[in-house]
Design an enzyme around this catalytic site. Structure first.
Site, PDB file in Angstrom:
ATOM      1  N   CYS A  85      11.737  -2.093  -3.068  1.00 29.75           N
ATOM      2  CA  CYS A  85      11.293  -1.525  -1.998  1.00 29.75           C
ATOM      3  C   CYS A  85      12.665  -0.590  -0.676  1.00 29.75           C
ATOM      4  O   CYS A  85      12.248  -0.145   0.029  1.00 29.75           O
ATOM      5  CB  CYS A  85      11.186  -2.576  -0.891  1.00 29.75           C
ATOM      6  SG  CYS A  85       9.132  -3.148  -2.035  1.00 29.75           S
ATOM      7  N   HIS A 336       3.460   2.457   2.121  1.00 31.32           N
ATOM      8  CA  HIS A 336       4.443   2.331   1.545  1.00 31.32           C
ATOM      9  C   HIS A 336       4.650   2.410  -0.384  1.00 31.32           C
ATOM     10  O   HIS A 336       4.425   1.358  -1.010  1.00 31.32           O
ATOM     11  CB  HIS A 336       4.382   0.882   1.660  1.00 31.32           C
ATOM     12  CG  HIS A 336       5.308   0.201   1.366  1.00 31.32           C
ATOM     13  ND1 HIS A 336       7.273   0.474   1.591  1.00 31.32           N
ATOM     14  CD2 HIS A 336       5.750  -1.351   0.440  1.00 31.32           C
ATOM     15  CE1 HIS A 336       7.746  -0.291   0.860  1.00 31.32           C
ATOM     16  NE2 HIS A 336       7.464  -0.748   0.040  1.00 31.32           N
TER      17      HIS A 336
END
Ligand SMILES: [Zn+2]
Lengths: 387, 112
Positions: A85, A336
């Protein structure tokens, strides 16, 4: 080290973007950032590309070359980076480093991810690949929601943090997203009751404590001081861009209530920028789960250890609070798309510092981004300022 | 295949190793390990998963916990399917056994 500036930023909308390919999204973001900076593709010397899952979900690797070719970038190296991420944050960090060290004067950082064409179980599987497989921990069936749930429950036990504190994060960020037309949940407000009664994902965390699965791409043009002055416009300086490594397994963490790499990267960033947490006007933090934002407040030094829940509940991080956090809606409500997130954070902070955000903060001269990969294994902190 | 537990002599981390296979610490790569038996510890934190990776869909809901051993080494394991998940709390004592499928399985002594 030379001074480094952000001359251009761009972000696609985040969410379910239909049949958009990762290449088309990345190119749209790259073109957008170059247009925002008013630089041509011929002038871009380095490309850093952040992505996590395209190799597994789309069977597409070699994306740095694919994107560089699509953007007609021919001058210098095109490099792909993967840090789960934090992939987009690492791309930005390396671009800033290339300019700071004089390797180039104009660098482009792009982050992109396409995930919504896959099932939740496929995405859960791919995300679990960011854990240390040798540790044996993934064999238990632990997921990332599970990982942050373990941290959440420990934080509750040690510090008295409550589910209301976590719900407060979810509500604040969803409310903020109603002012961000690029957010996945723009136009989709939720009530307290809905947050608190939503289905369990990984106890104690519920659906609204978890970020959604998203598609999207973001990009930034990073330049030297001379180029920034020649381009004109608001000067946004990168006061610090730091990266730190941490454990990729629970068994190697020093504590379940803090991420060591965030503390290390933040400390280095504050020292490099010659500012303290008290100087940060606004922040975009990595709220992949509501509990992660509580822990981030503490690890970034915005409040003391264990005080994250009450600090957020006090209203300090609201739009009209002393230090707004995640005015974009955060990962929880902006979305995201894993590889894009770190650069989307830069996009939001730059718009705030320029005074061109959809919902400008009352005071925004210095902003911070906090991008966390995996279980805290890779962390990038940027401190940006309008100078 | 039978699995046994080894503690690394250098970093004290726990590994589940196929019986007869050489020990190789996952954390520090040391090959110096001690076989250990009757390992137990206390639950440090736990979660119950309702969304799972592909290969675990049939297990939902299932519990995963972090456990601290006496020497403060942390291990992560799957709570045994005989566990009453509503009775697990931080501090619950568990016995730890190696498992081919789940790595480590945790057997609570007072939450069945
Ligand atoms: Zn070892």
């Amino acid at each position: 080290m030379r001074k480094v500036y952000v001359a251009g930023v761009f972000s696609t909308p985040f969410g379910k973007l239909g049949d958009a390919s990762i290449k088309s999204l990345a190119i749209a973001a790259g073109i957008g950032a170059m247009a925002d900076a008013k630089v041509s593709s011929e002038a871009v010397e380095h490309l850093y590309f952040g992505n996590f899952a395209a190799g597994m979900l789309q069977g597409q690797k070699m994306l740095a070359a694919v994107v560089a070719s699509g953007l007609r970038l021919t001058l210098g190296p095109a490099t792909a980076v993967e840090g789960a991420c934090a992939s987009g944050g690492i791309a930005f960090h390396l671009a800033a480093l290339a300019v700071a060290t004089g390797q180039c004067d104009i660098a482009l950082a792009v982050g992109a991810e396409v995930m919504t064409g896959s099932t939740t179980e496929q995405v859960t599987n791919v995300l679990a690949s960011a854990m240390d497989q040798a540790s044996g921990e993934p064999l238990t069936g632990l997921t990332f929601a599970g990982f942050f749930s373990l941290l959440a429950r420990r934080h509750m036990a040690v510090y008295g943090t409550t589910m209301d504190h976590f719900a407060y994060v979810a509500k604040k960020n969803r409310d903020n997203a109603q002012y961000n037309p690029r957010a996945q949940f723009f136009g989709h407000p939720v009530t307290w009751e809905k947050i608190q009664q939503s289905r369990l994902i990984a106890e104690p965390l519920r659906l609204y404590d978890c970020c959604p699965i998203s598609d999207g791409a973001s990009a930034a043009i990073i330049v030297s001081e001379n180029v920034a002055k020649a381009l004109g416009g608001t000067m946004i300086e990168v006061l610090a861009s730091t990266q730190a490594a941490g454990p990729a397994a629970l068994q190697e963490m020093d504590s379940l209530t803090s991420l060591s790499a965030v503390r290390h990267a933040a400390q280095a960033a504050y020292e490099t920028a010659h500012v303290g947490p008290e100087d940060i006007d606004i922040a975009e933090v990595h709220d992949c789960f509501s509990a992660a934002e509580v822990i981030a407040m503490e690890d970034l030094g915005f409040c003391g250890p264990g005080e994250g829940g009450p600090y957020i509940a006090s209203g300090s991080t609201l739009w009209d609070g002393e230090r707004p956090v995640n005015l974009s809606g955060g990962l929880l409500s902006k979305g995201h798309p894993v590889g894009a997130t770190g650069l989307a954070q830069v996009y939001e902070v730059v718009q705030q510092l320029r005074g061109t955000a959809d919902r400008p903060a009352r005071r925004a001269r210095i902003g911070l981004t906090h991008n966390v990969g995996g279980t805290g294994g890779a962390v990038v902190i940027n401190i940006l300022a309008r100078t | 295949m039978n699995y046994v537990l080894y503690a690394c002599q250098r970093c004290h981390k726990i590994s589940a190793v196929a019986e007869g296979a050489p020990f190789h610490c996952w954390a520090c790569q040391s090959t110096e390990g001690t076989m250990i038996e009757n390992v137990s510890g206390t639950v440090e934190s736990f979660t119950v998963l309702h969304v799972a990776p592909l290969h675990y869909l049939d297990d939902i809901p299932y519990g995963v916990a972090t456990v601290l051993l006496n020497n403060q080494v942390r291990v992560v394991g799957r709570l045994s399917r005989f566990t009453d998940l509503d009775r697990v709390t931080i501090g619950t004592v568990v016995h730890i056994s190696p498992d081919e499928r789940y790595g480590l399985v945790l057997h609570p002594l007072d939450a069945r």
